[in-house]
Design an enzyme around this catalytic site. Structure first.
Site, PDB file in Angstrom:
ATOM      1  N   GLU A  55      -3.986  -5.571  23.161  1.00 29.60           N
ATOM      2  CA  GLU A  55      -4.881  -5.257  22.038  1.00 29.60           C
ATOM      3  C   GLU A  55      -4.184  -5.409  20.689  1.00 29.60           C
ATOM      4  O   GLU A  55      -4.850  -5.636  19.670  1.00 29.60           O
ATOM      5  CB  GLU A  55      -5.473  -3.845  22.192  1.00 29.60           C
ATOM      6  N   CYS A  75      -1.046  -0.740  30.208  1.00 29.27           N
ATOM      7  CA  CYS A  75       0.172   0.059  30.211  1.00 29.27           C
ATOM      8  C   CYS A  75       0.037   1.217  31.204  1.00 29.27           C
ATOM      9  O   CYS A  75       0.115   0.990  32.405  1.00 29.27           O
ATOM     10  CB  CYS A  75       0.512   0.508  28.797  1.00 29.27           C
ATOM     11  N   GLU A 133       0.844  -1.198   0.000  1.00 27.63           N
ATOM     12  CA  GLU A 133       0.000   0.000   0.000  1.00 27.63           C
ATOM     13  C   GLU A 133       0.880   1.249   0.000  1.00 27.63           C
ATOM     14  O   GLU A 133       1.866   1.313   0.730  1.00 27.63           O
ATOM     15  CB  GLU A 133      -0.880  -0.015   1.263  1.00 27.63           C
ATOM     16  N   HIS A 177       0.673  -4.264  25.723  1.00 33.43           N
ATOM     17  CA  HIS A 177      -0.521  -3.911  24.935  1.00 33.43           C
ATOM     18  C   HIS A 177      -1.142  -5.148  24.297  1.00 33.43           C
ATOM     19  O   HIS A 177      -0.861  -5.460  23.135  1.00 33.43           O
ATOM     20  CB  HIS A 177      -0.146  -2.889  23.857  1.00 33.43           C
TER      21      HIS A 177
HETATM   22  N1  GLN Z   1       3.641   6.674  29.645  1.00 33.95           N
HETATM   23  C1  GLN Z   1       3.860   5.386  30.203  1.00 33.95           C
HETATM   24  C2  GLN Z   1       5.290   4.919  30.005  1.00 33.95           C
HETATM   25  O1  GLN Z   1       5.972   5.409  29.151  1.00 33.95           O
HETATM   26  C3  GLN Z   1       2.885   4.378  29.625  1.00 33.95           C
HETATM   27  C4  GLN Z   1       3.033   4.188  28.160  1.00 33.95           C
HETATM   28  C5  GLN Z   1       1.850   3.502  27.553  1.00 33.95           C
HETATM   29  O2  GLN Z   1       0.778   3.491  28.122  1.00 33.95           O
HETATM   30  N2  GLN Z   1       2.021   2.972  26.365  1.00 33.95           N
HETATM   31  O3  GLN Z   1       5.728   4.017  30.694  1.00 33.95           O
END
Ligand code: GLN
Length: 544
Positions: free
Chosen positions: A518, A381, A139, A516
């Protein structure tokens, strides 16, 4: 032999090229082919890691630690093929590479030019995929006519010429706007866009025409005539209510069949798309609804939390429920606000990832509300870090508890690893650079889960691998104090140094994860944490 499909866009941006590419990838996979998707991004940033979620949407992180365009998330969600660092390239990267070579003298004194040096670099990026898949779908970001796109269009033109037209196909995505006064869909912008593309030497083989209503035969004929292609290669791409309907819709309009025909490959009859049919059925006919409050920072833009929104939908698909999201700005919970007014009737509270101080005090209040009212809580996170600060302040008696991201003063229960390792010494410095780009803990890391914990049960395993994107870590030295208050460290890095998951033992569902999840959820393979969280929300919905 690898075949290449190039996807460009015309008329306007946000046409859903990424989704279209991902859907076409899935349709080719349904025929048993191995596919690989990649994206060429014409902007000058080296990667989207430093770009505002307001402007650019979510940053998608790959297993191998690249911060990439969110379209790579679509590719992975639709095909299940894990995206890699070298599936996304930007103008910034191309130039960095070329200028590095120039400084090293690799070009032996030649004058460095867009053609051939920049275009060669782009072609090398594409050619690197040779042999890794039956079809490489590539893409090109932006819209035809953008100044930045020119080297990329030139590169894909040259590429097609070099590998031969039987191995390269050009799909152009356009828009047919509806003009109410005329009462019809307009084809002129598409004609102009194709003309522009042809001026670069690229003749599209297939036009994918986005429209908000049926495209009549007459209009298709007109486009075919003016744009110099067969009418059957003008494919209507109408709006659908769920993105997971896109593969079914494009298949019904013949996109994948025409791709086969253009390549001269005999197509199979009766493609089995039942996995997509099942997903769409579940989305359209849910048995009930759960309401989840997402307390975040970029809540006015759906794209900022793209993977999160999708993962919640996947959790809903698995539980046969519709997941209704209520986005709340963390800042709205600050001051003397009555949280109950906002959170009454929600069946789950989620604090997603985020950066910076704004709204964090409100997020901490949301955690407290979820904990005290036994509402399922999912902290991702930053959301896990908020749960830690809440417990530190309200349960462990560390009143000034905070993270060094939020305040220089106070007790840092969360900070850069280097902050609490100085006494023992001997640890590598993980993230003290002043550059903001690429200084985070990024990509897949393994974690060990505590036997008998809720998360071990949810994953059905005690060893997991998840993707990270953060600078700060929970200070393991406080573990005992937290655990004495029911907040258990149930997932740790294999060396036991970094808390990766916390959970409450005295709560229906309270989980914080430093990674994460997700990013790895797919509609046909929903992430277990999201399935379990939505299941808990469903139980909650039966209580209230
Ligand atoms: N700000 C936080 C850190 O840097 C969490 C980062 C996030 O939620 N991706 O650790």
């Amino acid at each position: 032999m690898t075949r290449y499909i190039f996807i460009t866009g015309g008329v306007v941006s946000s046409l859903g090229k990424g989704l279209g590419s991902a859907a076409l990838g899935a349709l080719l996979q349904a025929r048993g082919y191995k596919v690989r998707l990649c994206k060429l991004d014409p902007y000058l940033n080296v990667d989207p890691g430093t770009m505002s979620p307001f402007q650019h949407g979510e940053v998608f992180v790959t297993d191998d630690g690249a911060e990439t365009d969110l379209d790579l998330g679509h590719y992975e969600r639709f095909t299940g093929v894990p995206a890699r660092k070298n599936d996304n390239i930007t103008t910034g990267q191309v130039y960095t590479e070329v200028l590095g070579k120039e400084r090293r003298g690799d070009y032996l004194g030649a004058t460095i030019q867009v053609i051939p040096h920049i275009t060669n670099e782009i072609k090398d990026f594409i050619l690197e995929k040779e042999g890794t898949a039956d079809f490489v779908l590539c893409e090109i970001g932006g819209t035809v006519g953008d100044i930045e796109s020119l080297p990329f269009l030139e590169a894909i033109r040259q590429f097609g010429n070099e590998v031969g037209h039987d191995r390269a196909l050009y799909v152009h995505v356009t828009l047919l706007p509806y003009i109410p006064a005329a009462g019809e869909l307009k084809t002129k912008p598409t004609q102009h866009s194709v003309k522009e593309l042809m001026s670069y030497g690229i003749r599209p083989d297939i036009l994918l025409c986005r429209a908000d209503r049926e495209i009549h035969q007459e209009e298709r004929r007109k486009i075919a005539l003016f744009c110099n292609l067969a009418e059957k290669n003008v494919i209507p791409a109408l709006d659908v209510s769920s993105i997971y309907e896109v593969p079914l819709s494009y298949h019904a309009e013949g996109l994948d069949h025409q791709v086969m025909e253009c390549f001269g490959i005999k197509d199979i009859a009766n493609l089995d798309l039942s996995i997509w049919e099942k997903i769409v059925r579940r989305i359209k006919e849910p048995e009930s609804t759960v309401k989840i409050a997402v307390v975040g920072k970029y809540t006015n833009l759906a794209d900022s939390y793209k993977s999160l929104n999708e993962a919640l939908i996947h959790g809903g698909v698995a539980n046969k429920v519709k997941v209704k999201l209520k986005f709340i700005e963390g800042e709205d919970f600050e001051g003397g606000v009555n949280l109950a007014e906002h959170l009454q009737g929600v069946h789950g509270i989620l604090v997603p990832g985020g950066f910076g101080k704004r709204g964090t005090e409100g997020k901490i209040k949301a955690v407290e509300y979820a904990r005290k009212h036994n509402i399922p809580y999912f902290g991702i996170c930053l959301g896990m870090q908020m749960a830690i600060i809440e417990a530190a302040r309200n349960l462990c008696g560390i009143e000034d508890a905070t993270s060094s991201e939020l305040s220089d003063g106070g007790t840092h229960v969360i900070g850069l690893m280097t902050e609490w390792e100085t006494e023992e010494g001997g640890k590598e410095q993980r993230s003290e650079d002043t550059d903001l780009g690429g200084t985070m803990r990024l990509g897949a890391y393994p974690a060990k889960l505590v036997e008998g914990s809720r998360v071990a049960d949810i994953y059905g395993s005690e060893e997991i691998s998840e993707r990270h994107r953060h600078r700060y870590e929970v200070n393991i030295n406080y573990r005992e104090q937290f655990e004495a208050q029911g907040l258990v460290f149930s997932g740790l890095s294999p060396d036991g140094e970094l808390p990766e998951i916390v959970e409450r033992t005295d709560h229906p569902w309270f989980v914080g994860v430093q990674f994460h999840p997700e990013l790895k959820s797919k509609p046909f393979d929903p992430h277990p944490l999201f399935v379990s969280f939505i299941e808990a929300a469903l139980k909650q919905s039966r209580l209230v």
